[in-house]
Design an enzyme around this catalytic site. Structure first.
Site, PDB file in Angstrom:
ATOM      1  N   HIS A 115       0.847  -1.197   0.000  1.00 35.25           N
ATOM      2  CA  HIS A 115       0.000   0.000   0.000  1.00 35.25           C
ATOM      3  C   HIS A 115       0.878   1.242   0.000  1.00 35.25           C
ATOM      4  O   HIS A 115       2.000   1.222   0.516  1.00 35.25           O
ATOM      5  CB  HIS A 115      -0.891   0.030   1.246  1.00 35.25           C
ATOM      6  CG  HIS A 115      -1.746  -1.191   1.388  1.00 35.25           C
ATOM      7  ND1 HIS A 115      -2.862  -1.410   0.619  1.00 35.25           N
ATOM      8  CD2 HIS A 115      -1.622  -2.273   2.197  1.00 35.25           C
ATOM      9  CE1 HIS A 115      -3.405  -2.570   0.964  1.00 35.25           C
ATOM     10  NE2 HIS A 115      -2.662  -3.127   1.898  1.00 35.25           N
ATOM     11  N   GLY A 163      11.511 -19.858  11.926  1.00 37.21           N
ATOM     12  CA  GLY A 163      10.080 -19.787  11.656  1.00 37.21           C
ATOM     13  C   GLY A 163       9.451 -18.483  12.113  1.00 37.21           C
ATOM     14  O   GLY A 163       9.974 -17.794  12.996  1.00 37.21           O
ATOM     15  N   ALA A 205      13.932 -17.214  15.216  1.00 31.15           N
ATOM     16  CA  ALA A 205      12.493 -17.396  15.028  1.00 31.15           C
ATOM     17  C   ALA A 205      11.742 -16.136  15.468  1.00 31.15           C
ATOM     18  O   ALA A 205      12.078 -15.521  16.477  1.00 31.15           O
ATOM     19  CB  ALA A 205      12.029 -18.594  15.847  1.00 31.15           C
TER      20      ALA A 205
HETATM   21  C1  LIG Z   1      18.520 -18.103  16.340  1.00 32.42           C
HETATM   22  C2  LIG Z   1      18.778 -19.431  16.984  1.00 32.42           C
HETATM   23  C3  LIG Z   1      19.287 -20.428  15.923  1.00 32.42           C
HETATM   24  C4  LIG Z   1      19.870 -19.173  18.025  1.00 32.42           C
HETATM   25  O1  LIG Z   1      20.188 -20.376  18.670  1.00 32.42           O
HETATM   26  P1  LIG Z   1      21.501 -20.458  19.626  1.00 32.42           P
HETATM   27  O2  LIG Z   1      22.739 -20.185  18.834  1.00 32.42           O
HETATM   28  O3  LIG Z   1      21.431 -21.742  20.361  1.00 32.42           O
HETATM   29  O4  LIG Z   1      21.357 -19.179  20.542  1.00 32.42           O
HETATM   30  P2  LIG Z   1      20.948 -19.052  22.069  1.00 32.42           P
HETATM   31  O5  LIG Z   1      19.792 -19.911  22.422  1.00 32.42           O
HETATM   32  O6  LIG Z   1      22.211 -19.169  22.836  1.00 32.42           O
HETATM   33  O7  LIG Z   1      20.422 -17.548  22.099  1.00 32.42           O
HETATM   34  C5  LIG Z   1      21.295 -16.440  21.909  1.00 32.42           C
HETATM   35  C6  LIG Z   1      20.581 -15.224  22.471  1.00 32.42           C
HETATM   36  O8  LIG Z   1      19.468 -14.867  21.625  1.00 32.42           O
HETATM   37  C7  LIG Z   1      18.223 -14.978  22.336  1.00 32.42           C
HETATM   38  N1  LIG Z   1      17.278 -15.599  21.424  1.00 32.42           N
HETATM   39  C8  LIG Z   1      17.444 -16.784  20.795  1.00 32.42           C
HETATM   40  N2  LIG Z   1      16.415 -17.002  19.951  1.00 32.42           N
HETATM   41  C9  LIG Z   1      15.588 -15.961  20.072  1.00 32.42           C
HETATM   42  C10 LIG Z   1      14.380 -15.613  19.437  1.00 32.42           C
HETATM   43  N3  LIG Z   1      13.825 -16.406  18.496  1.00 32.42           N
HETATM   44  N4  LIG Z   1      13.798 -14.436  19.752  1.00 32.42           N
HETATM   45  C11 LIG Z   1      14.370 -13.613  20.666  1.00 32.42           C
HETATM   46  N5  LIG Z   1      15.532 -13.885  21.293  1.00 32.42           N
HETATM   47  C12 LIG Z   1      16.128 -15.054  21.001  1.00 32.42           C
HETATM   48  C13 LIG Z   1      18.536 -15.813  23.551  1.00 32.42           C
HETATM   49  O9  LIG Z   1      17.685 -15.481  24.601  1.00 32.42           O
HETATM   50  C14 LIG Z   1      19.976 -15.453  23.840  1.00 32.42           C
HETATM   51  O10 LIG Z   1      20.030 -14.205  24.486  1.00 32.42           O
HETATM   52  P3  LIG Z   1      21.150 -13.939  25.655  1.00 32.42           P
HETATM   53  O11 LIG Z   1      22.495 -14.118  24.956  1.00 32.42           O
HETATM   54  O12 LIG Z   1      20.874 -12.555  26.093  1.00 32.42           O
HETATM   55  O13 LIG Z   1      20.911 -14.983  26.687  1.00 32.42           O
HETATM   56  C15 LIG Z   1      17.507 -20.051  17.641  1.00 32.42           C
HETATM   57  O14 LIG Z   1      17.183 -19.317  18.824  1.00 32.42           O
HETATM   58  C16 LIG Z   1      16.306 -19.988  16.721  1.00 32.42           C
HETATM   59  O15 LIG Z   1      15.557 -19.003  16.631  1.00 32.42           O
HETATM   60  N6  LIG Z   1      16.152 -21.096  15.914  1.00 32.42           N
HETATM   61  C17 LIG Z   1      15.169 -21.151  14.849  1.00 32.42           C
HETATM   62  C18 LIG Z   1      14.283 -22.393  14.982  1.00 32.42           C
HETATM   63  C19 LIG Z   1      13.314 -22.443  13.845  1.00 32.42           C
HETATM   64  O16 LIG Z   1      12.462 -21.577  13.701  1.00 32.42           O
HETATM   65  N7  LIG Z   1      13.453 -23.462  12.967  1.00 32.42           N
HETATM   66  C20 LIG Z   1      12.656 -23.575  11.749  1.00 32.42           C
HETATM   67  C21 LIG Z   1      11.352 -24.288  11.986  1.00 32.42           C
HETATM   68  S1  LIG Z   1      10.587 -24.783  10.460  1.00 32.42           S
END
Ligand SMILES: CC(C)(COP(=O)(O)OP(=O)(O)OC[C@H]1O[C@@H](n2cnc3c(N)ncnc32)[C@H](O)[C@@H]1OP(=O)(O)O)[C@@H](O)C(=O)NCCC(=O)NCCS
Length: 213
Positions: free
Chosen positions: A131, A163, A181
């Protein structure tokens, strides 16, 4: 007895998915053909995507494309079909060995997805605002689309988008970079980094980047 009933149910379910895979391939191939999509026959699809490719638009898909689409096939627990929309003059390209689940790619300009990219469930990529930002155009009836902003989106090789993310117009996501995510990305992400949140912000370098292609 209960064991065998449960076992039988699982066999039926396994067979259902096998049949669904063949059916999905067939119907999706027909839809790709009718929409003028350039694709490779080695794709694996579960479920049927929704396609709307304008006759003046272009949609290309590289080898070994995998998609999960819609009810019973989106194992992340959401049920949407994949949406691939390409407007007149727009160009949507998906590289080799790309996997997507219940995504929506709405391409009014250019969306370019590299090789070895994974895009998680319910993620949307919009290269347009849809839009006008000017209320006079937006609220005109019929709506005027003059000046609607639209910029290309580039997802580079090896990226992984978590996701429920939203990737907005003009964004480039770097090589092997990761989007957490539920993120909303409106600015570029450099290569080999992890960005998370709304708005997506730098969290850390991708420690695994060096071992990826
Ligand atoms: C991004 C991602 C890969 C990071 O994983 P990781 O390397 O193990 O990272 P951590 O869990 O140590 O998180 C790192 C920091 O980001 C934050 N964080 C992780 N994922 C987050 C999210 N989705 N939203 C907000 N904050 C997030 C954590 O709280 C952490 O913060 P801190 O350092 O202040 O404690 C994982 O969190 C994620 O989002 N995976 C995607 C899963 C998905 O959607 N798969 C596809 C499905 S079809």
């Amino acid at each position: 007895m209960t064991y065998y009933i449960r076992k039988f149910y699982r066999v039926l379910r396994f067979l259902y998915y096998k049949v669904a895979q063949v059916y999905s391939w067939l119907i999706s191939s027909i839809k790709f053909y009718l929409n003028g999509v350039q694709y490779h026959r080695d794709f694996i699809g579960f479920g049927i995507p929704i396609l709307d490719v304008n006759m003046q638009g272009s949609f290309t898909i590289g080898k070994r494309f995998r998609f999960n689409s819609g009810k019973y096939h989106a194992m992340g627990g959401r049920q949407q079909q994949c949406y691939f929309v390409v407007a007149a003059g727009a160009k949507l390209s998906i590289g080799e060995n790309v996997g997507v689940t219940s995504v929506a790619f709405i391409c009014h300009n250019k969306i370019s997805i590299g090789n070895n990219v994974k895009i998680g469930i319910n993620t949307v990529i919009y290269d347009t605002d849809f839009h006008s930002l000017d209320a006079r155009y937006r609220n005109n009836y019929p709506e005027l689309l003059d000046g609607v902003k639209s910029r290309p989106v580039v997802i580079k090789d090896g990226a992984f988008i978590g996701g429920h993310s939203t990737i907005l117009k003009g964004v480039t996501i770097g090589k092997n970079s990761i989007v957490g995510a539920g993120s909303v990305v409106f600015q570029d992400i450099p290569d080999e980094q992890v960005w998370i949140g709304n708005p997506a912000q730098f969290v850390k370098e991708n420690q695994y980047a060096t071992v990826l292609t």
